[in-house]
Design a protein around this motif. Structure first.
Motif, PDB file in Angstrom:
ATOM      1  N   LYS A  60       0.808  -1.230   0.000  1.00  0.00           N
ATOM      2  CA  LYS A  60       0.000   0.000   0.000  1.00  0.00           C
ATOM      3  C   LYS A  60       0.840   1.278   0.000  1.00  0.00           C
ATOM      4  O   LYS A  60       0.444   2.306   0.524  1.00  0.00           O
ATOM      5  CB  LYS A  60      -0.992   0.027   1.173  1.00  0.00           C
ATOM      6  N   VAL A  61       2.029   1.206  -0.608  1.00  0.00           N
ATOM      7  CA  VAL A  61       2.850   2.395  -0.828  1.00  0.00           C
ATOM      8  C   VAL A  61       2.480   2.925  -2.208  1.00  0.00           C
ATOM      9  O   VAL A  61       2.437   2.173  -3.179  1.00  0.00           O
ATOM     10  CB  VAL A  61       4.358   2.067  -0.749  1.00  0.00           C
ATOM     11  N   VAL A  62       2.189   4.216  -2.290  1.00  0.00           N
ATOM     12  CA  VAL A  62       1.720   4.802  -3.547  1.00  0.00           C
ATOM     13  C   VAL A  62       2.713   5.841  -4.066  1.00  0.00           C
ATOM     14  O   VAL A  62       3.325   6.567  -3.291  1.00  0.00           O
ATOM     15  CB  VAL A  62       0.312   5.424  -3.368  1.00  0.00           C
ATOM     16  N   ASP A  63       2.882   5.871  -5.386  1.00  0.00           N
ATOM     17  CA  ASP A  63       3.655   6.905  -6.077  1.00  0.00           C
ATOM     18  C   ASP A  63       2.748   7.542  -7.115  1.00  0.00           C
ATOM     19  O   ASP A  63       2.143   6.839  -7.928  1.00  0.00           O
ATOM     20  CB  ASP A  63       4.877   6.306  -6.785  1.00  0.00           C
ATOM     21  N   ILE A  64       2.663   8.863  -7.082  1.00  0.00           N
ATOM     22  CA  ILE A  64       1.860   9.627  -8.043  1.00  0.00           C
ATOM     23  C   ILE A  64       2.812  10.542  -8.794  1.00  0.00           C
ATOM     24  O   ILE A  64       3.573  11.291  -8.176  1.00  0.00           O
ATOM     25  CB  ILE A  64       0.770  10.457  -7.331  1.00  0.00           C
ATOM     26  N   ASN A  65       2.805  10.463 -10.122  1.00  0.00           N
ATOM     27  CA  ASN A  65       3.692  11.280 -10.953  1.00  0.00           C
ATOM     28  C   ASN A  65       2.889  12.006 -12.012  1.00  0.00           C
ATOM     29  O   ASN A  65       1.991  11.425 -12.624  1.00  0.00           O
ATOM     30  CB  ASN A  65       4.746  10.392 -11.623  1.00  0.00           C
ATOM     31  N   MET A  66       3.228  13.285 -12.213  1.00  0.00           N
ATOM     32  CA  MET A  66       2.563  14.101 -13.230  1.00  0.00           C
ATOM     33  C   MET A  66       3.607  14.749 -14.116  1.00  0.00           C
ATOM     34  O   MET A  66       4.632  15.224 -13.626  1.00  0.00           O
ATOM     35  CB  MET A  66       1.726  15.198 -12.572  1.00  0.00           C
ATOM     36  N   GLN A  67       3.333  14.765 -15.422  1.00  0.00           N
ATOM     37  CA  GLN A  67       4.166  15.516 -16.350  1.00  0.00           C
ATOM     38  C   GLN A  67       3.414  16.792 -16.676  1.00  0.00           C
ATOM     39  O   GLN A  67       2.237  16.755 -17.054  1.00  0.00           O
ATOM     40  CB  GLN A  67       4.431  14.744 -17.629  1.00  0.00           C
TER      41      GLN A  67
END
Length: 94
Positions: free
Chosen positions: A66-73
């Motif tokens: 349940k570790v989350v990574d959110i990435n936006m360009q």
């Protein structure tokens, strides 16, 4: 120059196709039990007291712990990333 349009998603009106996503966005294979979402389009990222930024690509990866990574360009080519732990997740119905 011919313009291409993406089909509307979630009731949004079609927008001009974004530029190709650079290879740096490519993700390694996810471990078993991981959840991964990615989408291209256009939207705004807003934080109070700062100018809005146009987002052209976004990905969300949740691993089995349940570790989350959110990435936006962003439209200007820069990236914004967030990481943390999932505290609540809705059931996914198939």
């Amino acid at each position: 120059m011919q313009q291409r349009f993406l089909p509307s998603a979630l009731g949004r009106t079609p927008t001009r196709s974004p530029p190709p996503v650079p290879a740096i966005v490519a993700q390694q294979a996810q471990p078993a039990g991981a959840t991964f979402y990615a989408d291209r389009g256009e939207g705004l990222f807003r934080i109070s007291g700062r100018p809005s930024q146009k987002v052209t690509f976004m990905s969300i990866a949740i691993d089995p712990q349940k570790v989350v990574d959110i990435n936006m360009q962003l439209a200007d080519g820069n990236y914004i990333g967030f990481g943390g732990n999932v505290i609540q997740q809705d059931e996914i119905m198939s």
